[in-house]
Each structure stands twice: as structure tokens, then as C-alpha cells.
Design an enzyme around this catalytic site. Sequence first.
Site, short mmCIF file in Angstrom:
data_model
loop_
_atom_site.label_atom_id
_atom_site.label_comp_id
_atom_site.label_asym_id
_atom_site.label_seq_id
_atom_site.Cartn_x
_atom_site.Cartn_y
_atom_site.Cartn_z
N LEU A 1 0.88 -1.16 -0.10
CA LEU A 1 0.08 -0.07 -0.27
C LEU A 1 0.88 1.32 0.06
CD1 LEU A 1 -2.99 0.69 2.25
CD2 LEU A 1 -0.96 2.19 2.63
N ASN A 2 0.32 2.26 -0.61
CA ASN A 2 1.18 3.41 -0.57
C ASN A 2 0.23 4.68 -0.62
OD1 ASN A 2 1.74 2.60 -3.46
ND2 ASN A 2 2.31 4.65 -3.79
N ASP A 3 0.16 5.71 -1.32
CA ASP A 3 -0.71 6.79 -1.46
C ASP A 3 -1.81 6.92 -1.12
OD1 ASP A 3 1.96 7.47 -2.29
OD2 ASP A 3 1.39 8.83 -3.88
N GLN B 1 -3.28 3.61 -3.23
CA GLN B 1 -2.18 2.97 -4.26
C GLN B 1 -2.02 1.46 -3.61
OE1 GLN B 1 0.24 4.57 -7.13
NE2 GLN B 1 -2.03 4.81 -7.03
N SER C 1 -1.37 7.88 -8.46
CA SER C 1 -2.30 8.77 -7.74
C SER C 1 -2.96 9.69 -8.42
CB SER C 1 -1.32 9.14 -6.58
OG SER C 1 -0.76 8.12 -5.80
N GLU D 1 5.56 15.65 -5.75
CA GLU D 1 4.46 14.82 -5.81
C GLU D 1 3.27 15.41 -5.09
OE1 GLU D 1 6.18 10.65 -6.85
OE2 GLU D 1 6.71 11.21 -4.78
#
Length: 459
Positions: free
Chosen positions: A20-22, A38, A82, A196
Site C-alpha cells: 500500500l502507498n499513497d 495505491q 495517484s 509529488e
Amino acid sequence: MSKSDAYNLKYHITPTHGLLNDPNGLAYFQGQYHVFYQWNPYGTEHKNKSWGHVVSDDLVNWHRKETALVPSEWYDKDGIYSGGSIVHEGKLYLFYTGNVINKDGTRASYQCAAVSEDGHQFQKLGPLFEHPAGYTRHVRDPKVWKDDSGNWWLIVGAQREDLTGDALVYKSEDLISWSCQGSFLEQEHSFGYMWECPDVLQFPEHDVFVFSPQGLPEEGDQYKNPNQSGYIIGRISESGKFLGTLSDFNELDRGFDFYAPQTFKVNNRILMFGWMSAMTEETEQAVPTIEEGWVHALTLPREIVFADGVLYQRPLHELQLLRQHEVHEGISNSGQWSLPSLAAEVVIRFMEQPDSFQLIIRNSVQIDYDHEQNSLTVWRTNWLTNEKEHRRAVLGHSLAELHMFIESSSIELFVNEGEEVFSLRYFLEDTNERSVRFESDCSEAVLSMYRLQESIDEE
């Protein structure tokens, strides 16, 4: 492979498996809160990105839904990156970056949209505009808002061909035709090599530009993480330019693990999630949960309030719904307690500005307060190097409160109702180690501890 009690998070949003990210596409739609993120469902590396999806009626109890967006078209075949969302005319629009890897190994990015009438099934609308001239393929993370005149604005993070960071702003009257208005900031700037996850927060007295610059050199207590997230205060002109100064950039979170925040507005409250978090590849692949087939989490939701010229981040009052059992005790100089569980909330309120002290959590994380400097330093053990490391912040007001959300492998520390926040992961195998020690020569306070319930539906 199941998650171990030593590392699993009970009231943070985590993946069932994979990486998992953003946080993405935050929205309140048809009576529910929607959080996308994400997600690589196929492994714990940064590739094969889709948008995972959870929903909630109360911002506390979350239910997993089917994957919202997956790579499927020529313009997003190698990853759904994203972006944000808006609700318009009864529909939920998602904006994202499509990642493409060409046969010759070159890459391209496309700013795209998708729309849904029910918040669960999305129809892709394709790319919104051509790639801007003068920029590398690193253009991504679109966020959209509407101004008081009914115009739509889209901001996107970017990298110039001279490898400096930037943000571009676009304008539209119909969400379909977009015209580039150039750089979001009027001034010439060199501030990292890539910006970002840009975001715009609007308050009656100021506008706030939030973004995540990469490549800032460390400066004393600042910019100690691999990548940073912060904000500058200014005003958006009628032409869509942001009037603010990069030298006033202020980090959002003073901890080790916070990146790529995104906000959304509901009932006049600005709410934010972040990612715990960006780290070097070597450090990331050493995270113990990798062996369990999952990695990373989102922060708890925070309410953003503008006061005293800075952004305060406050844990949502809805989080009190998690409380199951509570203990209140006075502190006189020193004491030791045991957490009621590895999903807990701890609040320490000081009667007056305290003397210097140490607060040790599970013999693993240490918080030092320096009375003379009015500073907090948070220490943890790096799981890759096994060495101690720290983050420090000088407070703008006398220390009055420490408010901590403690899990088996994460801590979010809110200082003085969110004047400063420290977010971090830590990893300790011993689930029986639950001690909290307070050591001071002269400090009077009240300690409150709460056991918190599990809030993520794993079905």
C-alpha cells in the site's frame, strides 16, 4: 499467510496483502466516506499499481470493497498512479495518472479520469490533455477543485527537463476541456527534483499549497526523511497562480514515516490521510511484515485547522468511538503503567509546563522533552541497521498535551492538539511488552489510557 499480532494494525487502513502507498480519491459520496489507495496486490514492490478501496459510514469503521481501478487501457496499462476526486452532479469522478512502459523501455504518463454513479463501478474516460512541453515524463498526481466562479482547476506535480520540481495548473469549464495555465507558483524556484501529490487547501483568510518535494538536502532538524511533505501559505490569484514563498515551506509531520498526504472537505471540515510511509528501498524490504506478504499503512484521519499562522492536525473526534475501556491516573514526577492492549490511545495532560522528562513506550520508542529548549525528540531503533535514530521539533507553545495512538507497530503522536505531529512505524516481536514509563524530576500531569477496538473489516 496471516498477519501476526506483533505487527498487525487493528484500526489503521492496511492492505490485506501486497504493498500500500499513497491515499487517493478521498471523497464523501452518497452518504459514505470513500478512501482509495495505491495498491500492488501481487507483491511488496512498487509496481503493478491499482487503486484499492475502502468505505465507511463514520470515518472509523472501514469495509473493504472491490478494487476500483486496475490497469486495462493503453494509457494506464502499467499502473494506476495517484490522484484525487470530485463529486459533481451526483457522480463521483476519479482523477489519476496512467503509467505506460513502452516496448523500447521508455516511459510515458497520462492524466486520466474515471466516473461512477454508485461509487463502486467506474467507467474510464481516458486522458484529459496532452503531455506538457518542457517537462520529463514525471508529471503525475492530479488534484481537482472548483472555485467560487464555477471554474474547475487541476493541479499536477511535475519535473522540468532541467530536473527541478514544479507544479502545473490547468483550467476547465466543463471537466472535459482543459487549458494549461503554466506553473502554479509565479516565482522562479529550485526546490528539489520532483514535486509529488500537490493539494490546495482553502481557508477564509489564506490558501495553503501542500506538496511532497523530493530531493531536499537535510538542514538541521528538517528534511531528515528520504522525501518530505509540507506546505506554504499564500493566496491563489484569479489567474490560478499561487502567491506564496517556498522559503516558508513547513513540514507537516515531524516523525519518520509520513508522506503523500491528501485532503478532502466534508461539512466545512478539511480531513487528511497520509501514507506511513516512504523509505529507501533497502529499508522498505527489511520491514518485518514483508515476510507476512504485506507492507505499509495509511495514517489515521486528521482534521486540518488553520490557526496561529500554521496548520494544526487534530485526530478526529469520531475516533473516540473506538474507546472500549479507560483508565485515568495522576502523574507525580514518575510512573509506570501497562497498555491495556496493543491497540491503545494514551493522553497525557500537564498541569503546567513540565520539567524535562523521558517517556518510554514498550522499551522501544522514547520521547524526550527538553524544558529549556521546549523541544521534543522522538527516538526509535532502525530495523535495518539496529541503530538508534531520532526526529526533533521545537514547539511554538508550552507543552500542554501529548496525545498518542499506539498500535503494535505504529505510533501517531499529536502534540498540543496537533501543533506538531510525529508519525512512525516500529517493530517489536514481544507482544507481552506493553510498558509505558514516565521519568521526570518535577512534572505534574494526568494520564488517560484507552483500549481501542478493531475497526477494519477484513472480509
